[in-house]
Scaffold this motif. Structure first.
Motif, short mmCIF file in Angstrom:
data_model
loop_
_atom_site.label_atom_id
_atom_site.label_comp_id
_atom_site.label_asym_id
_atom_site.label_seq_id
_atom_site.Cartn_x
_atom_site.Cartn_y
_atom_site.Cartn_z
N LEU A 39 -65.54 14.07 25.43
CA LEU A 39 -64.87 12.57 25.43
C LEU A 39 -63.62 12.81 24.24
CD1 LEU A 39 -68.07 10.54 25.01
CD2 LEU A 39 -66.27 10.38 26.47
N THR A 40 -63.81 13.46 23.06
CA THR A 40 -62.81 13.79 22.27
C THR A 40 -61.62 14.63 22.57
OG1 THR A 40 -63.58 15.50 20.96
CG2 THR A 40 -64.26 13.25 20.35
N ALA A 41 -61.70 15.14 23.65
CA ALA A 41 -60.57 15.79 24.29
C ALA A 41 -59.65 15.04 25.00
CB ALA A 41 -61.05 17.13 25.50
N VAL A 42 -60.00 13.67 25.21
CA VAL A 42 -59.02 12.58 25.78
C VAL A 42 -58.33 11.91 24.80
CG1 VAL A 42 -59.04 10.51 27.20
CG2 VAL A 42 -60.99 12.29 27.57
N PRO A 43 -57.00 11.99 24.80
CA PRO A 43 -56.12 11.36 23.76
C PRO A 43 -56.67 9.67 23.99
CG PRO A 43 -54.73 12.48 25.22
CD PRO A 43 -56.18 12.58 25.80
N GLY A 44 -56.74 9.21 22.76
CA GLY A 44 -57.20 7.78 22.61
C GLY A 44 -58.89 7.56 22.40
N SER A 45 -59.34 8.76 22.41
CA SER A 45 -60.95 8.69 22.16
C SER A 45 -61.25 8.01 20.88
CB SER A 45 -61.58 10.04 22.71
OG SER A 45 -61.04 11.14 21.69
#
Length: 167
Positions: A39-45
């Motif tokens: 999830l934190t690999a996604v920008p904006g997470s």
């Protein structure tokens, strides 16, 4: 770091949760933080993920998430009641910042038992003001530790997306 399918699922979860203003918390045992990692690999997470609990031991489940010890003794960590208690406990610990939690507990391998074979994973998704807590149990089979964990992460993301779209 993560394959295309995992990243696509994580992006869908982050995008949808941003749209409907749901913040997430994770409570992970057998995945050891992989759900929150993808999830934190996604920008904006950072607009969606509030916090993550990695509760690998029984003691940590009790201390961090207030899972009653008698449930662990009676049912074991890999069980419906304990996984639901993990999700509800993590959500309560995150109130009022998060509105939804996914919890996972399973047997990644290499050792399992007749009652709890390798590949058995319990999932729970709790939402504030939404009852009952969603529970699913999957048996991925003895496909290898890393594959069980990968399948667990993918299923957890699918369940988050499903729960976020229900009213």
């Amino acid at each position: 770091m993560f394959d295309e399918k995992l990243m696509l699922n994580a992006q869908k979860v982050i995008s949808h949760c941003m749209q409907v203003r749901i913040r997430l918390v994770t409570a992970e045992s057998c995945t050891g933080g992989l759900i929150s990692a993808v999830l934190t690999a996604v920008p904006g997470s950072s607009n969606v993920l509030d916090r993550a609990f990695v509760v690998y031991s029984n003691e940590s489940k009790c201390q961090e998430l207030a899972v009653p010890y008698h449930l662990l003794e009676q049912y074991g960590a890999v069980s419906k009641v304990v996984t639901i208690a993990m999700a509800e406990g993590a959500l309560a610990r995150s109130y009022p910042h998060a509105q939804m939690c996914v919890a996972v507990s399973g047997v990644a391998g290499p050792a399992g038992s007749q009652d709890k074979p390798v590949g058995l994973v319990h999932f729970a998704v709790a939402r504030t003001e939404v009852l009952p807590t969603l529970h699913e149990c999957r048996e991925f089979g003895n496909i290898g530790r890393n594959e069980v964990r990968k399948c667990t992460v993918n299923t957890a993301l699918d369940l988050l997306l499903l729960a976020a779209t229900e009213n």
